[in-house]
Design a protein around this motif. Structure first.
Motif, PDB file in Angstrom:
ATOM      1  N   THR A 170       0.833  -1.211   0.000  1.00  0.00           N
ATOM      2  CA  THR A 170       0.000   0.000   0.000  1.00  0.00           C
ATOM      3  C   THR A 170       0.866   1.258   0.000  1.00  0.00           C
ATOM      4  N   ASP A 171       1.911   1.244   0.825  1.00  0.00           N
ATOM      5  CA  ASP A 171       2.821   2.394   0.858  1.00  0.00           C
ATOM      6  C   ASP A 171       3.503   2.581  -0.488  1.00  0.00           C
ATOM      7  N   LYS A 172       3.941   1.460  -1.065  1.00  0.00           N
ATOM      8  CA  LYS A 172       4.626   1.531  -2.359  1.00  0.00           C
ATOM      9  C   LYS A 172       3.688   2.062  -3.446  1.00  0.00           C
ATOM     10  N   ALA A 173       2.444   1.547  -3.443  1.00  0.00           N
ATOM     11  CA  ALA A 173       1.459   2.017  -4.430  1.00  0.00           C
ATOM     12  C   ALA A 173       1.143   3.490  -4.210  1.00  0.00           C
ATOM     13  N   GLY A 174       1.050   3.907  -2.942  1.00  0.00           N
ATOM     14  CA  GLY A 174       0.761   5.308  -2.643  1.00  0.00           C
ATOM     15  C   GLY A 174       1.870   6.234  -3.120  1.00  0.00           C
ATOM     16  N   ARG A 175       3.116   5.807  -2.862  1.00  0.00           N
ATOM     17  CA  ARG A 175       4.238   6.638  -3.313  1.00  0.00           C
ATOM     18  C   ARG A 175       4.275   6.729  -4.839  1.00  0.00           C
ATOM     19  N   LEU A 176       3.993   5.592  -5.508  1.00  0.00           N
ATOM     20  CA  LEU A 176       3.995   5.600  -6.968  1.00  0.00           C
ATOM     21  C   LEU A 176       2.852   6.464  -7.500  1.00  0.00           C
ATOM     22  N   GLU A 177       1.690   6.387  -6.854  1.00  0.00           N
ATOM     23  CA  GLU A 177       0.558   7.207  -7.292  1.00  0.00           C
ATOM     24  C   GLU A 177       0.874   8.694  -7.133  1.00  0.00           C
ATOM     25  N   ASN A 178       1.556   9.049  -6.048  1.00  0.00           N
ATOM     26  CA  ASN A 178       1.947  10.444  -5.855  1.00  0.00           C
ATOM     27  C   ASN A 178       2.901  10.899  -6.953  1.00  0.00           C
ATOM     28  N   ARG A 179       3.833  10.025  -7.302  1.00  0.00           N
ATOM     29  CA  ARG A 179       4.765  10.369  -8.380  1.00  0.00           C
ATOM     30  C   ARG A 179       4.019  10.548  -9.705  1.00  0.00           C
ATOM     31  N   ASN A 181       0.844  11.384 -10.071  1.00  0.00           N
ATOM     32  CA  ASN A 181       0.050  12.614 -10.001  1.00  0.00           C
ATOM     33  C   ASN A 181       0.922  13.856 -10.194  1.00  0.00           C
ATOM     34  N   GLU A 182       2.112  13.829  -9.579  1.00  0.00           N
ATOM     35  CA  GLU A 182       3.031  14.953  -9.760  1.00  0.00           C
ATOM     36  C   GLU A 182       3.452  15.065 -11.218  1.00  0.00           C
ATOM     37  N   ALA A 183       3.709  13.906 -11.859  1.00  0.00           N
ATOM     38  CA  ALA A 183       4.114  13.921 -13.269  1.00  0.00           C
ATOM     39  C   ALA A 183       2.963  14.379 -14.160  1.00  0.00           C
ATOM     40  N   LYS A 184       1.740  13.923 -13.829  1.00  0.00           N
ATOM     41  CA  LYS A 184       0.584  14.282 -14.664  1.00  0.00           C
ATOM     42  C   LYS A 184       0.338  15.783 -14.664  1.00  0.00           C
ATOM     43  N   GLU A 336       4.057   6.572 -18.544  1.00  0.00           N
ATOM     44  CA  GLU A 336       3.272   5.438 -19.034  1.00  0.00           C
ATOM     45  C   GLU A 336       3.694   4.148 -18.341  1.00  0.00           C
ATOM     46  N   GLU A 337       5.013   3.997 -18.139  1.00  0.00           N
ATOM     47  CA  GLU A 337       5.508   2.803 -17.449  1.00  0.00           C
ATOM     48  C   GLU A 337       5.043   2.783 -15.998  1.00  0.00           C
ATOM     49  N   MET A 338       5.086   3.961 -15.333  1.00  0.00           N
ATOM     50  CA  MET A 338       4.633   4.038 -13.938  1.00  0.00           C
ATOM     51  C   MET A 338       3.146   3.704 -13.841  1.00  0.00           C
ATOM     52  N   GLU A 339       2.366   4.137 -14.804  1.00  0.00           N
ATOM     53  CA  GLU A 339       0.933   3.832 -14.788  1.00  0.00           C
ATOM     54  C   GLU A 339       0.702   2.336 -14.948  1.00  0.00           C
ATOM     55  N   ARG A 340       1.506   1.692 -15.797  1.00  0.00           N
ATOM     56  CA  ARG A 340       1.393   0.228 -15.916  1.00  0.00           C
ATOM     57  C   ARG A 340       1.796  -0.445 -14.600  1.00  0.00           C
ATOM     58  N   ASP A 341       2.893   0.076 -13.981  1.00  0.00           N
ATOM     59  CA  ASP A 341       3.331  -0.493 -12.698  1.00  0.00           C
ATOM     60  C   ASP A 341       2.260  -0.289 -11.627  1.00  0.00           C
TER      61      ASP A 341
END
Length: 561
Positions: A170-179, A181-184, A336-341
């Protein structure tokens, strides 16, 4: 187990060396003799807070040292190695407290930190006094006792494992989602910039080529005029250099025919003539190539202006503009890769959450099945300990059902429990924390220890208040339970009751004596005859008589294994 304890200048103790045996060790003595000081010394060894007030009056420092022996020396060696501490024959812990308040800790002779001691001490000694009784009132400890009783510790560990895995995912997914969102937030800008640079169709070094072409185009007329002037001087007008040189060449050639010494001079003039004739031809050809094209100059100016804007926005050089274009293209690919991850992580989180709920559900079912059995067994144990009408129950507060819906999940599942007791006939069970007396808590602790004997990793158990509020036949039952418990743990028990003391396998007597003008607490081990005398004293409360000595012998005889 705790094999030896040495104390120097602690409160009323001046100097003390105690040897404890395996099994059931009993400490007795008159009230106020200083038995609790021994527990205090052991607590110091376990890392409890040290106060300068403990230093004996007139002494500079207090020193407490203990030697522990282990059934698994190899396991001890591994833990010492993990903590960076030296190995020895057993485990030697030494604390020194100066009257200024400074204190030092040594483990196997090496200076150590309290954090290192804490890592070792949790499996050494458990003191069953007021502190542990308070722990018994804590919901998390009660849940631990239930899990130990039900043999659910492996499932409890599995529950923690899958829950921690869920937290990590969950923490890993949250950090990736934040990244993401920041990129978007920058994606639209990146797309615009990429299109802008791509539309310019840049080529390396293009600006330098155009700058050179613009310079030529701007100066075309002047260059033409100067080149034309040079050509005319060489060849293009009457009396030009080539014409004059041709006359000189003819004259010197004729002279050389008559004077061969001039032949080299003529040869050089001939070479110069042809060289200058070639230069004149080059200048003429260059004149044909010079063009002044205002439209082309406008194109160059416009292109350089575009390149200048791009360099101002994305880099001081054209190479850096092109490098920036490659970077944002890579950043867009990475999003795009982060979204797939993230899609994969989200699926993993959902699966981990399903596993957590499933594991918590199975654990909850087993706990509820075991809760009734444990309550019945504990009630039975406590009734034999002087609480004949006691009722015991375990309340599960959460109603999560089998899926844990609408309840908080944690590393131990979703169950929250509370021990309930009804000490008196006809009363409804109420929380142990609200109504239990000190004696009831002490006996509940003993009953739990008896139920969980062999499962607890702690080597040595100390009972400081186990005889509170009991006597007679109940005290004998408590003594037998302690003796039975000593098959699994080394026991140290402080007691005022002979019915408990007679079950001890090693008997230590605590007393005060006056030396000079100072009162000291002294402890010594008793032999069989001294032990009978102490039991007789405990039975009569005064100097033993022949009758109390006979009663003591009879009481001791009843406890023979």
């Amino acid at each position: 187990m705790l094999a030896e304890l040495s104390v120097r200048n602690l409160a009323l103790i001046e100097e003390l060396d105690l040897v404890f045996g395996p099994g059931f060790n009993v400490l007795t003595g008159e009230t106020g003799a200083g038995k609790s000081i021994i527990v205090g010394a052991i607590n110091l060894i376990l890392g409890s807070r040290a106060s300068a007030d403990l230093v004996r009056l007139g002494a500079e420092e207090t020193e407490v040292q203990a030697l522990f022996h282990f059934d698994d020396p190899a396991g001890l060696d591994r833990r010492l190695e993990e903590l960076g501490l030296p190995k020895a024959e057993g485990l030697i812990i030494r604390r020194v407290l100066h009257k200024s308040g400074r204190n030092r800790l040594y483990i196997n002779g090496a200076l150590a930190a309290l954090s290192q001691l804490a890592s070792l001490a949790r499996d050494l000694v458990a003191v069953s006094g007021q502190h542990e009784h308070q722990q018994l009132l804590q919901a998390d400890r009660q849940l631990l006792f239930l899990d130990q009783f039900a043999g659910l510790m492996p499932r409890r560990a599995a529950m923690s494992q899958v829950y921690n895995a869920l937290v990590d995912l969950t923490d890993k997914a949250g950090r990736l989602e934040n990244r993401i969102n920041e990129a978007k937030a920058r994606i639209d800008l990146w797309h615009f910039q990429a299109r802008e640079i791509e539309a310019a169709a840049l080529t390396p070094g293009e600006d330098e080529v155009l700058e050179k072409e613009r310079s030529l185009s701007r100066n075309a007329e002047k260059i033409f005029s100067l080149v034309k002037e040079g050509y005319d001087h060489l060849y293009g007008r009457s009396g030009a250099v080539i014409e004059s040189l041709d006359g000189a060449r003819t004259a010197v050639r004729r002279a050389a025919a008559m004077d061969d010494r001039l032949a080299p001079v003529w040869s050089r003039i001939e070479e110069s003539y042809h060289e200058l004739a070639d230069v004149a031809l080059v200048l003429r050809d260059h004149l044909d190539r010079i063009r002044f094209d205002p439209e082309r100059l406008e194109e160059i100016e416009a292109r350089l202006a575009l390149l200048g804007r791009l360099k101002k926005k994305y880099g001081p050089t054209l190479d850096e503009v092109m490098a920036y274009a490659r970077k944002i293209s890579s950043d867009l690919d990475q999003v795009e890769e982060m979204e797939r991850d993230w899609d994969g992580l989200k699926a993993a989180v959902d699966e981990a959450r399903r596993q957590v709920r499933e594991t918590a559900g199975r654990l909850s079912v087993l706990r509820r099945e075991a809760g009734g059995r444990m309550a019945a067994v504990l009630a039975s144990e406590l009734r034999t300990l002087g609480l004949p009408h006691l009722e015991f129950a375990i309340e599960f507060r959460n109603s999560g059902g089998t899926d844990g819906s609408e309840v908080a999940l944690g590393p131990l599942g979703w169950d929250e429990i509370e021990f309930l007791i009804s000490p008196n006939l006809g009363e409804q069970p109420r929380p142990l924390a609200r109504i239990a007396s000190g004696g009831e808590l002490s006996r509940t602790t003993l009953a739990l220890k008896s139920l969980l004997a062999g499962q607890d990793r702690v080597q040595t158990l100390i009972f400081d208040e186990v005889d509170a509020g009991i006597g007679g036949a109940v005290a004998e039952v408590v003594g037998r339970k302690l003796r039975s418990l000593s098959r699994f743990h080394q026991l140290l028990c402080i007691t005022h009751l002979p019915q408990i003391a007679v079950f001890g396998q090693n008997h230590h007597y605590v007393y005060k004596e006056v030396r000079g003008e100072r009162t000291l607490t002294v402890i010594r081990s008793l032999d069989e005859e001294e032990r009978r005398e102490e039991i007789a004293r405990m039975m009569s409360g005064e100097a033993p008589t022949a009758k109390t000595r006979a009663a003591a012998r009879e009481l001791l005889a009843k406890t023979t294994d």
